[in-house]
Design a protein around this motif. Structure first.
Motif, PDB file in Angstrom:
ATOM      1  N   GLU A 139      25.569  43.005  33.353  1.00  0.00           N
ATOM      2  CA  GLU A 139      24.629  42.133  34.054  1.00  0.00           C
ATOM      3  C   GLU A 139      23.834  42.916  35.096  1.00  0.00           C
ATOM      4  O   GLU A 139      22.650  42.655  35.304  1.00  0.00           O
ATOM      5  N   GLU A 140      24.508  43.846  35.750  1.00  0.00           N
ATOM      6  CA  GLU A 140      23.863  44.711  36.739  1.00  0.00           C
ATOM      7  C   GLU A 140      24.645  46.020  36.778  1.00  0.00           C
ATOM      8  O   GLU A 140      25.724  46.089  37.368  1.00  0.00           O
ATOM      9  N   ARG A 141      24.114  47.028  36.159  1.00  0.00           N
ATOM     10  CA  ARG A 141      24.800  48.316  36.108  1.00  0.00           C
ATOM     11  C   ARG A 141      24.683  48.990  37.458  1.00  0.00           C
ATOM     12  O   ARG A 141      23.589  49.218  37.960  1.00  0.00           O
ATOM     13  N   SER A 142      25.843  49.270  38.063  1.00  0.00           N
ATOM     14  CA  SER A 142      25.842  49.843  39.402  1.00  0.00           C
ATOM     15  C   SER A 142      27.168  50.547  39.654  1.00  0.00           C
ATOM     16  O   SER A 142      28.235  49.966  39.443  1.00  0.00           O
ATOM     17  N   ALA A 143      27.087  51.777  40.118  1.00  0.00           N
ATOM     18  CA  ALA A 143      28.314  52.503  40.470  1.00  0.00           C
ATOM     19  C   ALA A 143      29.036  51.793  41.611  1.00  0.00           C
ATOM     20  O   ALA A 143      30.266  51.748  41.645  1.00  0.00           O
ATOM     21  N   GLU A 144      28.275  51.236  42.541  1.00  0.00           N
ATOM     22  CA  GLU A 144      28.885  50.521  43.665  1.00  0.00           C
ATOM     23  C   GLU A 144      29.692  49.323  43.176  1.00  0.00           C
ATOM     24  O   GLU A 144      30.828  49.106  43.629  1.00  0.00           O
ATOM     25  N   LEU A 145      29.147  48.559  42.260  1.00  0.00           N
ATOM     26  CA  LEU A 145      29.883  47.412  41.723  1.00  0.00           C
ATOM     27  C   LEU A 145      31.122  47.869  40.963  1.00  0.00           C
ATOM     28  O   LEU A 145      32.173  47.226  41.035  1.00  0.00           O
ATOM     29  N   ALA A 146      31.004  48.969  40.234  1.00  0.00           N
ATOM     30  CA  ALA A 146      32.157  49.491  39.491  1.00  0.00           C
ATOM     31  C   ALA A 146      33.273  49.906  40.442  1.00  0.00           C
ATOM     32  O   ALA A 146      34.448  49.648  40.193  1.00  0.00           O
ATOM     33  N   VAL A 147      32.921  50.541  41.548  1.00  0.00           N
ATOM     34  CA  VAL A 147      33.915  50.999  42.523  1.00  0.00           C
ATOM     35  C   VAL A 147      34.622  49.818  43.173  1.00  0.00           C
ATOM     36  O   VAL A 147      35.807  49.892  43.503  1.00  0.00           O
ATOM     37  N   LEU A 148      33.917  48.714  43.336  1.00  0.00           N
ATOM     38  CA  LEU A 148      34.541  47.545  43.958  1.00  0.00           C
ATOM     39  C   LEU A 148      35.743  47.048  43.162  1.00  0.00           C
ATOM     40  O   LEU A 148      36.670  46.477  43.728  1.00  0.00           O
ATOM     41  N   GLY A 149      35.748  47.279  41.866  1.00  0.00           N
ATOM     42  CA  GLY A 149      36.895  46.875  41.054  1.00  0.00           C
ATOM     43  C   GLY A 149      38.179  47.547  41.503  1.00  0.00           C
ATOM     44  O   GLY A 149      39.256  46.956  41.466  1.00  0.00           O
ATOM     45  N   ARG A 150      38.069  48.777  41.958  1.00  0.00           N
ATOM     46  CA  ARG A 150      39.249  49.493  42.458  1.00  0.00           C
ATOM     47  C   ARG A 150      39.776  48.855  43.734  1.00  0.00           C
ATOM     48  O   ARG A 150      40.979  48.836  43.988  1.00  0.00           O
ATOM     49  N   LEU A 151      38.882  48.324  44.537  1.00  0.00           N
ATOM     50  CA  LEU A 151      39.317  47.693  45.783  1.00  0.00           C
ATOM     51  C   LEU A 151      40.200  46.470  45.539  1.00  0.00           C
ATOM     52  O   LEU A 151      41.025  46.132  46.376  1.00  0.00           O
ATOM     53  N   ALA A 152      40.020  45.828  44.403  1.00  0.00           N
ATOM     54  CA  ALA A 152      40.849  44.662  44.091  1.00  0.00           C
ATOM     55  C   ALA A 152      42.324  45.049  44.064  1.00  0.00           C
ATOM     56  O   ALA A 152      43.176  44.309  44.564  1.00  0.00           O
ATOM     57  N   ALA A 153      42.639  46.202  43.508  1.00  0.00           N
ATOM     58  CA  ALA A 153      44.030  46.659  43.467  1.00  0.00           C
ATOM     59  C   ALA A 153      44.549  46.938  44.872  1.00  0.00           C
ATOM     60  O   ALA A 153      45.716  46.659  45.179  1.00  0.00           O
TER      61      ALA A 153
END
Length: 93
Positions: free
Chosen positions: A65-79
């Motif tokens: 939906e929105e390709r972004s390294a920042e959004l991808a990195v946020l997934g790690r913060l969930a853990a």
């Protein structure tokens, strides 16, 4: 929340200090009598909320939906938020 401590995990209040002095001043200014222990569940819920938000942002990237390294990195913060919630429950719950 742990995410807002910016690496200063020993300083529970936003990475700048301990909760006690700030809470004392807050109570003095507002006339309330909130004890530090009453903040526990708010801290748990704040971490859960941010963890879910991080997953939602990462999902936007993963679905294209929105390709972004920042959004991808946020997934790690969930853990990290999951770990923090488990730590809070283990030590205070």
């Amino acid at each position: 929340m742990r995410a807002w401590r910016f690496g200063e995990d020993g300083k529970r209040l936003g990475g700048v200090g301990e909760v006690g002095p700030f809470l004392e001043r807050y109570n003095a200014l507002t006339g309330r009598g909130i004890a530090e222990g009453e903040l526990f569940w708010w801290e748990v819920l704040g971490n859960v909320r941010w963890g879910l938000g991080a997953l939602k942002q990462a999902r936007r990237h993963l679905r294209g939906e929105e390709r972004s390294a920042e959004l991808a990195v946020l997934g790690r913060l969930a853990a990290e938020m999951e770990y923090e919630v488990l730590h809070l429950l283990e030590t205070h719950g």
